[in-house]
Design a protein around this motif. Sequence first.
Motif, PDB file in Angstrom:
ATOM      1  N   ALA A 175       0.817  -1.210   0.000  1.00 43.20           N
ATOM      2  CA  ALA A 175       0.000   0.000   0.000  1.00 43.20           C
ATOM      3  C   ALA A 175       0.851   1.261   0.000  1.00 43.20           C
ATOM      4  N   SER A 176       1.944   1.224   0.774  1.00 41.63           N
ATOM      5  CA  SER A 176       2.784   2.426   0.888  1.00 41.63           C
ATOM      6  C   SER A 176       4.207   2.008   1.249  1.00 41.63           C
ATOM      7  N   PRO A 177       5.029   1.654   0.247  1.00 39.05           N
ATOM      8  CA  PRO A 177       6.390   1.194   0.533  1.00 39.05           C
ATOM      9  C   PRO A 177       7.233   2.274   1.203  1.00 39.05           C
ATOM     10  N   ASP A 178       7.942   1.905   2.266  1.00 38.71           N
ATOM     11  CA  ASP A 178       8.791   2.891   2.941  1.00 38.71           C
ATOM     12  C   ASP A 178      10.163   2.953   2.264  1.00 38.71           C
ATOM     13  N   GLU A 179      10.960   3.927   2.672  1.00 34.54           N
ATOM     14  CA  GLU A 179      12.234   4.188   2.006  1.00 34.54           C
ATOM     15  C   GLU A 179      13.174   2.987   2.092  1.00 34.54           C
ATOM     16  N   GLU A 180      13.254   2.360   3.246  1.00 36.01           N
ATOM     17  CA  GLU A 180      14.162   1.215   3.418  1.00 36.01           C
ATOM     18  C   GLU A 180      13.781   0.078   2.482  1.00 36.01           C
ATOM     19  N   PHE A 181      12.463  -0.192   2.361  1.00 33.55           N
ATOM     20  CA  PHE A 181      12.024  -1.273   1.496  1.00 33.55           C
ATOM     21  C   PHE A 181      12.294  -0.953   0.034  1.00 33.55           C
ATOM     22  N   ARG A 183      14.634   0.938  -1.159  1.00 33.75           N
ATOM     23  CA  ARG A 183      16.081   0.792  -1.388  1.00 33.75           C
ATOM     24  C   ARG A 183      16.465  -0.678  -1.558  1.00 33.75           C
ATOM     25  N   LEU A 184      15.861  -1.550  -0.725  1.00 31.27           N
ATOM     26  CA  LEU A 184      16.154  -2.979  -0.819  1.00 31.27           C
ATOM     27  C   LEU A 184      15.766  -3.523  -2.182  1.00 31.27           C
ATOM     28  N   VAL A 185      14.570  -3.176  -2.662  1.00 28.42           N
ATOM     29  CA  VAL A 185      14.109  -3.651  -3.956  1.00 28.42           C
ATOM     30  C   VAL A 185      14.938  -3.036  -5.080  1.00 28.42           C
ATOM     31  N   ALA A 186      15.234  -1.740  -4.962  1.00 24.72           N
ATOM     32  CA  ALA A 186      15.934  -1.026  -6.030  1.00 24.72           C
ATOM     33  C   ALA A 186      17.345  -1.553  -6.263  1.00 24.72           C
ATOM     34  N   ARG A 187      17.955  -2.076  -5.229  1.00 24.06           N
ATOM     35  CA  ARG A 187      19.317  -2.603  -5.398  1.00 24.06           C
ATOM     36  C   ARG A 187      19.350  -3.750  -6.396  1.00 24.06           C
ATOM     37  N   GLY A 188      18.207  -4.358  -6.624  1.00 24.92           N
ATOM     38  CA  GLY A 188      18.158  -5.472  -7.564  1.00 24.92           C
ATOM     39  C   GLY A 188      18.037  -5.050  -9.017  1.00 24.92           C
ATOM     40  N   PHE A 189      17.709  -3.786  -9.283  1.00 21.65           N
ATOM     41  CA  PHE A 189      17.528  -3.391 -10.682  1.00 21.65           C
ATOM     42  C   PHE A 189      18.063  -1.998 -11.009  1.00 21.65           C
ATOM     43  N   TYR A 190      18.424  -1.200 -10.004  1.00 21.97           N
ATOM     44  CA  TYR A 190      18.868   0.179 -10.266  1.00 21.97           C
ATOM     45  C   TYR A 190      20.368   0.277 -10.031  1.00 21.97           C
ATOM     46  N   ASP A 191      21.094   0.714 -11.071  1.00 25.00           N
ATOM     47  CA  ASP A 191      22.551   0.756 -10.999  1.00 25.00           C
ATOM     48  C   ASP A 191      23.098   2.075 -10.470  1.00 25.00           C
ATOM     49  N   GLY A 192      22.295   3.135 -10.475  1.00 20.59           N
ATOM     50  CA  GLY A 192      22.772   4.437 -10.053  1.00 20.59           C
ATOM     51  C   GLY A 192      22.778   4.597  -8.548  1.00 20.59           C
ATOM     52  N   LYS A 193      23.136   5.802  -8.109  1.00 22.53           N
ATOM     53  CA  LYS A 193      23.171   6.114  -6.684  1.00 22.53           C
ATOM     54  C   LYS A 193      21.762   6.346  -6.173  1.00 22.53           C
ATOM     55  N   THR A 195      19.867   8.135  -4.185  1.00 20.85           N
ATOM     56  CA  THR A 195      19.659   9.338  -3.385  1.00 20.85           C
ATOM     57  C   THR A 195      18.221   9.384  -2.887  1.00 20.85           C
ATOM     58  N   GLY A 196      17.952  10.302  -1.971  1.00 21.14           N
ATOM     59  CA  GLY A 196      16.601  10.444  -1.450  1.00 21.14           C
ATOM     60  C   GLY A 196      15.591  10.737  -2.534  1.00 21.14           C
ATOM     61  N   ALA A 197      15.979  11.583  -3.492  1.00 18.95           N
ATOM     62  CA  ALA A 197      15.072  11.935  -4.575  1.00 18.95           C
ATOM     63  C   ALA A 197      14.785  10.740  -5.467  1.00 18.95           C
ATOM     64  N   VAL A 198      15.815   9.924  -5.736  1.00 22.47           N
ATOM     65  CA  VAL A 198      15.632   8.735  -6.569  1.00 22.47           C
ATOM     66  C   VAL A 198      14.704   7.743  -5.882  1.00 22.47           C
ATOM     67  N   VAL A 199      14.939   7.530  -4.595  1.00 21.09           N
ATOM     68  CA  VAL A 199      14.096   6.587  -3.847  1.00 21.09           C
ATOM     69  C   VAL A 199      12.644   7.056  -3.856  1.00 21.09           C
ATOM     70  N   GLU A 200      12.436   8.356  -3.664  1.00 25.48           N
ATOM     71  CA  GLU A 200      11.076   8.886  -3.673  1.00 25.48           C
ATOM     72  C   GLU A 200      10.419   8.669  -5.030  1.00 25.48           C
ATOM     73  N   GLY A 201      11.212   8.814  -6.112  1.00 21.38           N
ATOM     74  CA  GLY A 201      10.674   8.603  -7.439  1.00 21.38           C
ATOM     75  C   GLY A 201      10.383   7.147  -7.744  1.00 21.38           C
ATOM     76  N   LEU A 202      11.093   6.229  -7.067  1.00 20.87           N
ATOM     77  CA  LEU A 202      10.894   4.802  -7.301  1.00 20.87           C
ATOM     78  C   LEU A 202       9.719   4.225  -6.508  1.00 20.87           C
ATOM     79  N   LYS A 203       9.246   4.928  -5.497  1.00 21.90           N
ATOM     80  CA  LYS A 203       8.157   4.402  -4.661  1.00 21.90           C
ATOM     81  C   LYS A 203       6.926   4.015  -5.474  1.00 21.90           C
TER      82      LYS A 203
END
Length: 339
Positions: A175-181, A183-193, A195-203
């Motif tokens: 329903a509402s993925p938090d930042e830590e989650f 980041r955990l998922v993004a490490r599997g497919f996102y190669d860049g850094k 940042t807080g802005a990137v994580v917010e955009g990936l939610k």
Amino acid sequence: MAKRAISAQAVAQTEEATKNAIVMPFLRVLGFDVFDPTQIIPEYVADVGLKKGEKIDYACKIGDRIEYLVEAKSVSTNLRDAQFSQLFRYFHTCDANIGILTNGLHIWFFTDLEAPNKMDATPFFKFDLLSYDDNDLKELEKFHKSNFRIENIQAAASSLKYLRGAMSFIEGQWASPDEEFVRLVARGFYDGKLTGAVVEGLKPIVRRAFDDLFRQRARHKIDVAFDGGADDAIPAVDENKVDTTPDELQGFMIVRAIAAEVAPVSRITMRDAQSYCAIMFDDNNRKPIARLHFNGKSKFVTVFGADKEGVRHEIGRVEDIFGLGGPIRSVISNYLSGQ
């Protein structure tokens, strides 16, 4: 048992009526002779600290030991709001292994996973007489008198506790993925850094991934119902040429997916009508499986039993029909056994 509970719901409004109409028959389903005082002790009394003469509704004995303590509420009671302090106190005093709280329709099972001989505040298993599936029945079988093994129940209780916790966590992240989650998922497919802005955009992407994955898995299960997508998978509706809605078609496909576990899906047919969409076995109106009532303000499904009596199940979404797999498979199995 479910049929009895539904019939009693309208009249068994007191605790005593609920016990007689639903709880005692349920204890019989668990293998107890409710009239044998060596198995069932009604109004069981044990002094608890300064409180003398308090009673618990039923103490259930297996062998020479009290294993279950049962506290019953009226059928109109919401168990989430129920006070059951006696069950907590008696659980410790009697060294029972299982505490059961019920209003006749819902049965909650407690044990002592958190601390020895102290009943947990939350149930490890909930059984709903109005809505259950095969997995629920398999869990319930562990509590039958002839199957009782406390080590098996405790192992299952531990697994169910963690399963419930995992489901709650996943549902929350869905329903509402938090930042830590994220980041955990993004490490599997996102190669860049990250940042807080990137994580917010990936939610929203992670949330969408949950939705799409669920749809794909549901679609795969539904596709099983069509034997590889044969052209004649969807039968024609009746001669009235009633418009079959997408929800009705999806509901029919879900029933076929459930039926595929016990019967050839070609034997599961549909006839649409003005007020409901009928799903039958062998295109025989004397062998009803379910009726989809999707034309009103709220959706509900009527599932038929071996006695041809229908049980109404309210649903919020068409996908909720998957939760009716137990009774749907049961009525189809009855038709198969009667051939």
